[in-house]
Design a protein around this motif. Sequence first.
Motif, PDB file in Angstrom:
ATOM      1  N   TYR A 123     -10.653  -2.725   5.945  1.00  0.00           N
ATOM      2  CA  TYR A 123     -11.218  -1.763   6.890  1.00  0.00           C
ATOM      3  C   TYR A 123     -10.082  -1.104   7.659  1.00  0.00           C
ATOM      4  N   LEU A 124     -10.388   0.001   8.316  1.00  0.00           N
ATOM      5  CA  LEU A 124      -9.380   0.697   9.096  1.00  0.00           C
ATOM      6  C   LEU A 124      -8.851  -0.244  10.177  1.00  0.00           C
ATOM      7  N   GLY A 125      -7.532  -0.276  10.318  1.00  0.00           N
ATOM      8  CA  GLY A 125      -6.903  -1.208  11.254  1.00  0.00           C
ATOM      9  C   GLY A 125      -6.678  -2.582  10.660  1.00  0.00           C
ATOM     10  N   GLY A 126      -7.074  -2.765   9.399  1.00  0.00           N
ATOM     11  CA  GLY A 126      -6.940  -4.074   8.759  1.00  0.00           C
ATOM     12  C   GLY A 126      -5.498  -4.489   8.545  1.00  0.00           C
ATOM     13  N   LEU A 127      -4.625  -3.533   8.232  1.00  0.00           N
ATOM     14  CA  LEU A 127      -3.209  -3.863   8.028  1.00  0.00           C
ATOM     15  C   LEU A 127      -2.578  -4.336   9.334  1.00  0.00           C
ATOM     16  N   LEU A 128      -2.878  -3.663  10.423  1.00  0.00           N
ATOM     17  CA  LEU A 128      -2.365  -4.083  11.727  1.00  0.00           C
ATOM     18  C   LEU A 128      -2.884  -5.475  12.079  1.00  0.00           C
ATOM     19  N   GLU A 129      -4.177  -5.702  11.886  1.00  0.00           N
ATOM     20  CA  GLU A 129      -4.764  -7.005  12.218  1.00  0.00           C
ATOM     21  C   GLU A 129      -4.144  -8.126  11.388  1.00  0.00           C
ATOM     22  N   HIS A 130      -4.033  -7.906  10.080  1.00  0.00           N
ATOM     23  CA  HIS A 130      -3.452  -8.910   9.189  1.00  0.00           C
ATOM     24  C   HIS A 130      -1.984  -9.172   9.535  1.00  0.00           C
ATOM     25  N   SER A 131      -1.218  -8.114   9.781  1.00  0.00           N
ATOM     26  CA  SER A 131       0.203  -8.268  10.110  1.00  0.00           C
ATOM     27  C   SER A 131       0.380  -9.018  11.419  1.00  0.00           C
ATOM     28  N   LEU A 132      -0.451  -8.700  12.416  1.00  0.00           N
ATOM     29  CA  LEU A 132      -0.382  -9.407  13.692  1.00  0.00           C
ATOM     30  C   LEU A 132      -0.732 -10.882  13.522  1.00  0.00           C
TER      31      LEU A 132
END
Length: 315
Positions: A159-168
């Motif tokens: 989902y949108l923002g998923g890369l940021l969430e996973h990386s964090l």
Amino acid sequence: MGRVCVTELKVGQKIESVFIIKNKRLVNYRERTGQFLTLVLGDCTGKVDAVLWQDAEDVYHSLPRGELVTVTGVVKEYSGSPQLNIFTISAYKGKEYNPADFLPVSPRSREEMLNNLMTLLASVKNTHLQSLLKLFFSDTNWLEAFTSAPAAKKNHHAYLGGLLEHSLNVATAAERIAGVYPKVDRDLLITGAVLHDIGKIKEYSYRLDIDFTDQGRLLGHIILGVQMVEEQINKIAAFPKALRLKLLHIIASHHGQYEWQSPKRPKFTEAAIIHQLDQLDAIVDMFSSVSEQNDGNNSCWGGWVKGLERYVYIG
């Protein structure tokens, strides 16, 4: 009429709204010649089955999957679920739209996640890694892509923002793991965690549907990520060769196994940790998603999850 979300649809309701075509299929009538059209329409809140009885073939060929469409119709009940009987359907004529209205979005605040990540990055003491991270995160165009991109097409954080969430998540876990194993290079671990998946910025398109780009299909996010990091390292004077090799290896090996499209298997401690944390966060998200999707159901079991290759117990 204003836009009506899928979750707002009620049986008997007449609507005019904008949806995205998730799927479509021509179906033959059983008792007469001709065909009707079944569709799956969606937005950020979910999906709904729909049916068009007139001009089915023309609409099927003129409106591709992934197209935004303006729909009028009435909500009926079919086999115990809402079904939208379409009166009219046409390509959306508006010039502007918010992708977040039609694609799933991280349930977490993007601003809060970015603030937490920036706090973590500020704790990196190695000057060369500091410089590298600054090159990425001071680029407003790159930062917009990094905070908007999904982490996958289907399996986890899709989902949108998923890369940021996973990386964090991976970076936060890496910082805590460094406290358990004091011999590991904490700065390298955190930097590798933050950058391990940045190739996904170029691997996926997410204008109206999450799909692979040409670069994504031909190269994949691991190769793209190595290229992106090496390009920025080359801008930093006297960046240590050993540190460069280690960071690039973390990215190249984070899938862990050759059968998982990893060019290399992890060959030092920090790389092995990033691989394990990457897997852990993906698995936790897949299990958690099953529980969330089945919220309110009486069954103790979710459906078959392809990414986990098993049914999931949620009792």
